[in-house]
Write a protein that holds these residues in place. Structure first.
Motif, PDB file in Angstrom:
ATOM      1  N   LEU A  17     -22.032 -36.329 -24.276  1.00 50.42           N
ATOM      2  CA  LEU A  17     -20.882 -36.981 -23.661  1.00 50.42           C
ATOM      3  C   LEU A  17     -19.652 -36.879 -24.560  1.00 50.42           C
ATOM      4  CD1 LEU A  17     -22.537 -40.180 -22.136  1.00 50.42           C
ATOM      5  CD2 LEU A  17     -21.810 -38.113 -20.937  1.00 50.42           C
ATOM      6  N   MET A  18     -19.841 -36.950 -25.867  1.00 48.96           N
ATOM      7  CA  MET A  18     -18.702 -36.822 -26.787  1.00 48.96           C
ATOM      8  C   MET A  18     -18.142 -35.405 -26.775  1.00 48.96           C
ATOM      9  SD  MET A  18     -16.625 -38.261 -28.803  1.00 48.96           S
ATOM     10  CE  MET A  18     -17.332 -39.857 -29.240  1.00 48.96           C
ATOM     11  N   VAL A  19     -19.024 -34.403 -26.762  1.00 51.12           N
ATOM     12  CA  VAL A  19     -18.552 -33.020 -26.667  1.00 51.12           C
ATOM     13  C   VAL A  19     -17.777 -32.811 -25.370  1.00 51.12           C
ATOM     14  CG1 VAL A  19     -19.276 -30.612 -26.482  1.00 51.12           C
ATOM     15  CG2 VAL A  19     -20.386 -32.115 -28.132  1.00 51.12           C
ATOM     16  N   SER A  20     -18.247 -33.411 -24.299  1.00 50.72           N
ATOM     17  CA  SER A  20     -17.534 -33.323 -23.023  1.00 50.72           C
ATOM     18  C   SER A  20     -16.138 -33.914 -23.149  1.00 50.72           C
ATOM     19  CB  SER A  20     -18.329 -34.060 -21.941  1.00 50.72           C
ATOM     20  OG  SER A  20     -17.618 -34.098 -20.725  1.00 50.72           O
ATOM     21  N   ALA A  21     -16.012 -35.035 -23.849  1.00 49.21           N
ATOM     22  CA  ALA A  21     -14.700 -35.654 -24.040  1.00 49.21           C
ATOM     23  C   ALA A  21     -13.762 -34.731 -24.812  1.00 49.21           C
ATOM     24  CB  ALA A  21     -14.852 -36.990 -24.762  1.00 49.21           C
ATOM     25  N   VAL A  22     -14.281 -34.066 -25.838  1.00 49.90           N
ATOM     26  CA  VAL A  22     -13.465 -33.139 -26.623  1.00 49.90           C
ATOM     27  C   VAL A  22     -12.962 -31.990 -25.746  1.00 49.90           C
ATOM     28  CG1 VAL A  22     -13.499 -31.487 -28.531  1.00 49.90           C
ATOM     29  CG2 VAL A  22     -14.586 -33.729 -28.792  1.00 49.90           C
ATOM     30  N   CYS A  23     -13.826 -31.450 -24.895  1.00 49.08           N
ATOM     31  CA  CYS A  23     -13.418 -30.354 -24.005  1.00 49.08           C
ATOM     32  C   CYS A  23     -12.360 -30.826 -23.006  1.00 49.08           C
ATOM     33  CB  CYS A  23     -14.634 -29.803 -23.268  1.00 49.08           C
ATOM     34  SG  CYS A  23     -15.827 -28.952 -24.315  1.00 49.08           S
ATOM     35  N   MET A  24     -12.467 -32.062 -22.545  1.00 50.23           N
ATOM     36  CA  MET A  24     -11.439 -32.590 -21.650  1.00 50.23           C
ATOM     37  C   MET A  24     -10.096 -32.722 -22.361  1.00 50.23           C
ATOM     38  SD  MET A  24     -13.284 -35.505 -19.336  1.00 50.23           S
ATOM     39  CE  MET A  24     -14.734 -35.117 -18.324  1.00 50.23           C
ATOM     40  N   ALA A  67     -25.457 -56.089 -21.318  1.00 51.55           N
ATOM     41  CA  ALA A  67     -24.065 -55.790 -21.669  1.00 51.55           C
ATOM     42  C   ALA A  67     -23.812 -54.288 -21.659  1.00 51.55           C
ATOM     43  CB  ALA A  67     -23.743 -56.385 -23.040  1.00 51.55           C
ATOM     44  N   PHE A  68     -24.753 -53.530 -22.204  1.00 51.41           N
ATOM     45  CA  PHE A  68     -24.602 -52.068 -22.167  1.00 51.41           C
ATOM     46  C   PHE A  68     -24.565 -51.557 -20.734  1.00 51.41           C
ATOM     47  CE2 PHE A  68     -26.941 -48.062 -21.592  1.00 51.41           C
ATOM     48  CZ  PHE A  68     -26.016 -47.188 -22.155  1.00 51.41           C
ATOM     49  N   CYS A  69     -25.442 -52.060 -19.884  1.00 57.73           N
ATOM     50  CA  CYS A  69     -25.488 -51.602 -18.490  1.00 57.73           C
ATOM     51  C   CYS A  69     -24.176 -51.882 -17.769  1.00 57.73           C
ATOM     52  CB  CYS A  69     -26.650 -52.274 -17.756  1.00 57.73           C
ATOM     53  SG  CYS A  69     -28.277 -51.733 -18.297  1.00 57.73           S
ATOM     54  N   VAL A  70     -23.594 -53.049 -18.030  1.00 55.00           N
ATOM     55  CA  VAL A  70     -22.333 -53.406 -17.365  1.00 55.00           C
ATOM     56  C   VAL A  70     -21.193 -52.505 -17.848  1.00 55.00           C
ATOM     57  CG1 VAL A  70     -20.601 -55.207 -17.105  1.00 55.00           C
ATOM     58  CG2 VAL A  70     -23.023 -55.785 -16.920  1.00 55.00           C
ATOM     59  N   LEU A  71     -21.025 -52.389 -19.162  1.00 57.07           N
ATOM     60  CA  LEU A  71     -19.905 -51.619 -19.705  1.00 57.07           C
ATOM     61  C   LEU A  71     -20.056 -50.130 -19.439  1.00 57.07           C
ATOM     62  CD1 LEU A  71     -19.423 -53.480 -23.122  1.00 57.07           C
ATOM     63  CD2 LEU A  71     -18.020 -53.664 -21.046  1.00 57.07           C
ATOM     64  N   PHE A  72     -21.250 -49.599 -19.694  1.00 58.55           N
ATOM     65  CA  PHE A  72     -21.445 -48.178 -19.442  1.00 58.55           C
ATOM     66  C   PHE A  72     -21.333 -47.871 -17.954  1.00 58.55           C
ATOM     67  CE2 PHE A  72     -24.146 -44.482 -18.504  1.00 58.55           C
ATOM     68  CZ  PHE A  72     -23.556 -43.546 -19.326  1.00 58.55           C
ATOM     69  N   GLY A  73     -21.825 -48.769 -17.112  1.00 62.72           N
ATOM     70  CA  GLY A  73     -21.704 -48.549 -15.678  1.00 62.72           C
ATOM     71  C   GLY A  73     -20.261 -48.450 -15.232  1.00 62.72           C
ATOM     72  N   MET A  74     -19.397 -49.315 -15.764  1.00 64.21           N
ATOM     73  CA  MET A  74     -17.996 -49.308 -15.359  1.00 64.21           C
ATOM     74  C   MET A  74     -17.310 -48.000 -15.735  1.00 64.21           C
ATOM     75  SD  MET A  74     -16.762 -53.197 -16.193  1.00 64.21           S
ATOM     76  CE  MET A  74     -15.070 -52.751 -15.778  1.00 64.21           C
ATOM     77  N   PHE A  75     -17.453 -47.611 -16.994  1.00 63.87           N
ATOM     78  CA  PHE A  75     -16.724 -46.426 -17.458  1.00 63.87           C
ATOM     79  C   PHE A  75     -17.392 -45.126 -17.007  1.00 63.87           C
ATOM     80  CE2 PHE A  75     -15.171 -49.704 -20.346  1.00 63.87           C
ATOM     81  CZ  PHE A  75     -13.799 -49.453 -20.307  1.00 63.87           C
ATOM     82  N   ILE A  91     -14.871 -43.493 -24.080  1.00 59.52           N
ATOM     83  CA  ILE A  91     -15.489 -44.822 -24.158  1.00 59.52           C
ATOM     84  C   ILE A  91     -16.966 -44.756 -23.772  1.00 59.52           C
ATOM     85  CG2 ILE A  91     -15.450 -47.154 -23.187  1.00 59.52           C
ATOM     86  CD1 ILE A  91     -12.434 -46.875 -22.895  1.00 59.52           C
ATOM     87  N   SER A  92     -17.303 -43.980 -22.749  1.00 65.26           N
ATOM     88  CA  SER A  92     -18.705 -43.858 -22.324  1.00 65.26           C
ATOM     89  C   SER A  92     -19.571 -43.292 -23.435  1.00 65.26           C
ATOM     90  CB  SER A  92     -18.809 -42.980 -21.077  1.00 65.26           C
ATOM     91  OG  SER A  92     -18.172 -43.578 -19.972  1.00 65.26           O
ATOM     92  N   SER A  93     -19.079 -42.265 -24.110  1.00 66.85           N
ATOM     93  CA  SER A  93     -19.870 -41.661 -25.193  1.00 66.85           C
ATOM     94  C   SER A  93     -20.064 -42.637 -26.346  1.00 66.85           C
ATOM     95  CB  SER A  93     -19.189 -40.381 -25.682  1.00 66.85           C
ATOM     96  OG  SER A  93     -17.910 -40.658 -26.229  1.00 66.85           O
TER      97      SER A  93
END
Length: 559
Positions: free
Chosen positions: A470-477, A386-394, A366-368
């Protein structure tokens, strides 16, 4: 038979603790990793009977002390965007964004670089020296920054002096704090590690609210240097509290090496034979490639895009017309860090139920997507908020969960009653090794982002750079998660094969058990977190073969 061979393997791995189990094997040869360790305590029964919440006030005082350790490490890194925004408009206005990002990335680089040796020293019980060193360096570096920085509002400062004080000295002190915060707190909460580490991680996001707001208003009231002195005073007071109360559980095992000169003392090669740990380490490296470019460049992006305002006489690229609802840029960073507090705490709490790595994967994806989609199309101050709130949470969960995920992997690697305490004793070392591997990405990521801004005069380059990493990091996870069995002991690949019609391995995995296997034994199989082979052995397989399969299965983890 399978159960007996599994116990024999555990006794061979941990001969000193096999006295607490049935003597099913006479082979008590120690492994190489255990020959160098002298355990100060081997009370593994502590972790079997530990209450969910400790009953000692020292545990909660330590918890708060560890909160302040994170408050004064990654918290100051998260607040660097406000310092950078001031520098670019005043004392370092002739320096480009690459050099300004280098100050913040130096802090994060040093924090991660020394994570492995700091973690090993903490495992050996030298927490007082480690925390004490940080309690001196971080306030000292901040006080020296107030001296190295020029007094006049429009006076040019020395980049080298600011880099040495804020980037190097403060960064060295932060390195003593970071791993200490999660590792020390985890010793008091073995059954609530996710929530315990999540609360500690909130220290970074709370500091990301306190320090930018405090710094901005104090600069307006009394000037930059006096503002930094008051910030340094707050750092000193909270560091003193941590030095007094941030002490590990006295019952926690502290394996002391026989020699600090040997490589195996600082690097546990057993970790690199665990595929889940390896992929997760790579994921964290890509995470730091893309994470802090967002925090370091958010305020300047808002300023040049017209969604935020700040004082100063220079900006790196052309200013757009300001939005009618624009606000001071430091509020965007404050909002992001405030939302991060919610994400760190709530998602870390849920991770104890859903699984640390499961929660980490979802938050990372979601962050990526938020960076690649929402940040790039943000066309107003409201969209930026809105971006700051959502990105901050995740992103709060993304940056706060790695220690809990490593603790999860350790708990599953050393999952038997006679070895569980070994996993607890290696938490600092494995976490430190993971973060040290990410040191270079944390240094290079923001610098590359700054160069892209200078080269192409647009922040879309930063957005694509950060989101892609960040997306590549998600794939590795996701790959790391693939190696972990589920709660019933069956791997994801086997479950997918069953859903698609099954194959030879899935069929073998479903072979009926013979009558000698009781219901209790079946239940033990479902809880055996090292059960990770793609095919299960039949009842007539030799014990030697089973030992070999058990050896390889030990390196798999479970959520």
């Amino acid at each position: 038979m399978f159960n007996m061979s599994r116990r024999s393997f555990d006794e061979k791995e941990n001969p000193k603790d096999s006295r607490l189990t049935l003597p099913l094997s006479n082979s008590t040869t120690e492994t190489g990793s255990m020959q160098e360790i002298s355990d100060t305590s081997s009370l593994e029964s502590q972790y079997l009977n530990e209450p969910n919440w400790p009953r000692s006030w020292q545990a909660y005082a330590c918890w708060l002390g560890c909160f302040f350790l994170m408050f004064n490490s990654w918290g100051l890194v998260n607040a660097y965007g406000t310092f950078s925004s001031y520098y670019v408009g005043h004392s370092l206005r002739n320096n480009d964004q690459l050099e300004l990002n280098l100050i913040g990335s130096t802090e994060s680089f040093l924090v991660l670089l020394f994570s492995a040796p700091v973690g090993r020293l903490l495992d050996a019980g030298h927490f007082r020296y480690v925390v004490g060193t940080g309690a001196f360096l971080v306030p000292f570096g901040m006080f020296m920054l107030s001296i190295a920085h020029p007094n006049g509002e429009n006076a040019l400062g020395s980049y080298v002096n600011i880099w040495v004080t804020q980037g190097f000295v403060v960064g060295l002190g932060m390195a003593c704090y970071f791993v200490s915060s999660s590792q020390i707190a985890a010793t008091w909460f073995p059954n609530r590690k996710g929530l315990a580490v999540g609360f500690v991680a909130c220290g970074a996001s709370v500091a990301g609210v306190v320090y930018p707001t405090m710094t901005r208003y104090l600069i307006d009231a009394m000037g930059f240097n006096d503002a930094v002195r008051l910030v340094a005073t707050l750092v000193a007071l909270t560091s003193l509290f941590s030095l007094i109360f941030a002490t590990p559980n006295p019952a926690h095992t502290h394996p002391r090496p026989q020699s600090y000169r040997k490589l195996k003392t600082w690097i546990d090669l057993e970790a690199f034979r665990n595929p889940a740990f390896n992929w997760f380490t790579v994921a964290v490296a890509f995470l730091f490639f893309g994470f802090y470019p967002v925090f370091f460049n958010l305020e300047e992006w808002a300023a040049v895009s017209g969604y935020g305002t700040r004082d100063g006489s220079s900006v790196p690229i052309h200013l757009e017309k300001a939005d009618s609802q624009s606000l001071q840029t430091f509020w965007l960073l404050t909002i992001m860090n405030g939302a991060s507090t919610i994400g760190r705490l709530t998602m870390a709490g849920f991770s104890d139920k859903t699984g640390k790595l499961n929660m980490h994967v979802v938050s990372q994806i979601i962050s990526s997507l938020l960076v690649l989609v929402l940040w790039t199309i943000a066309g107003s101050t409201s969209a930026a908020i809105a971006f700051c709130v959502l990105f901050g949470m995740f992103s709060g969960a993304v940056i706060g969960l790695p220690p809990a995920s490593v603790a999860n992997i350790l708990d599953c690697t050393y999952n038997t009653p006679s070895t569980k305490h070994i996993g607890h004793s290696k938490l600092g070392q494995w976490t430190g090794m993971m973060y040290s591997f990410a040191a270079i990405p944390s240094l290079v990521g923001p610098v590359v982002a700054g160069h892209l801004v200078t080269q192409y005069s647009t922040y879309i380059t930063v957005q694509i750079w950060a989101g892609a990493n960040l997306m590549v990091s998600a794939v590795c996870m996701i790959v790391a998660r693939w190696y972990l069995p589920c709660y019933d002991g069956e791997r994801i690949g086997d479950k997918i094969a069953e859903l698609l019609g099954g194959g030879e391995c899935a069929t073998k995995g479903k072979e009926p058990k013979n009558s000698a296997e009781s219901d209790g034994e079946k239940r033990e199989f479902s809880e055996a977190t090292t059960r990770g082979g793609s095919c299960f052995p039949s009842g007539d397989v030799s014990e030697e073969t089973l030992d070999k399969e058990n050896t390889s299965a030990r390196h798999l983890s479970v959520v």
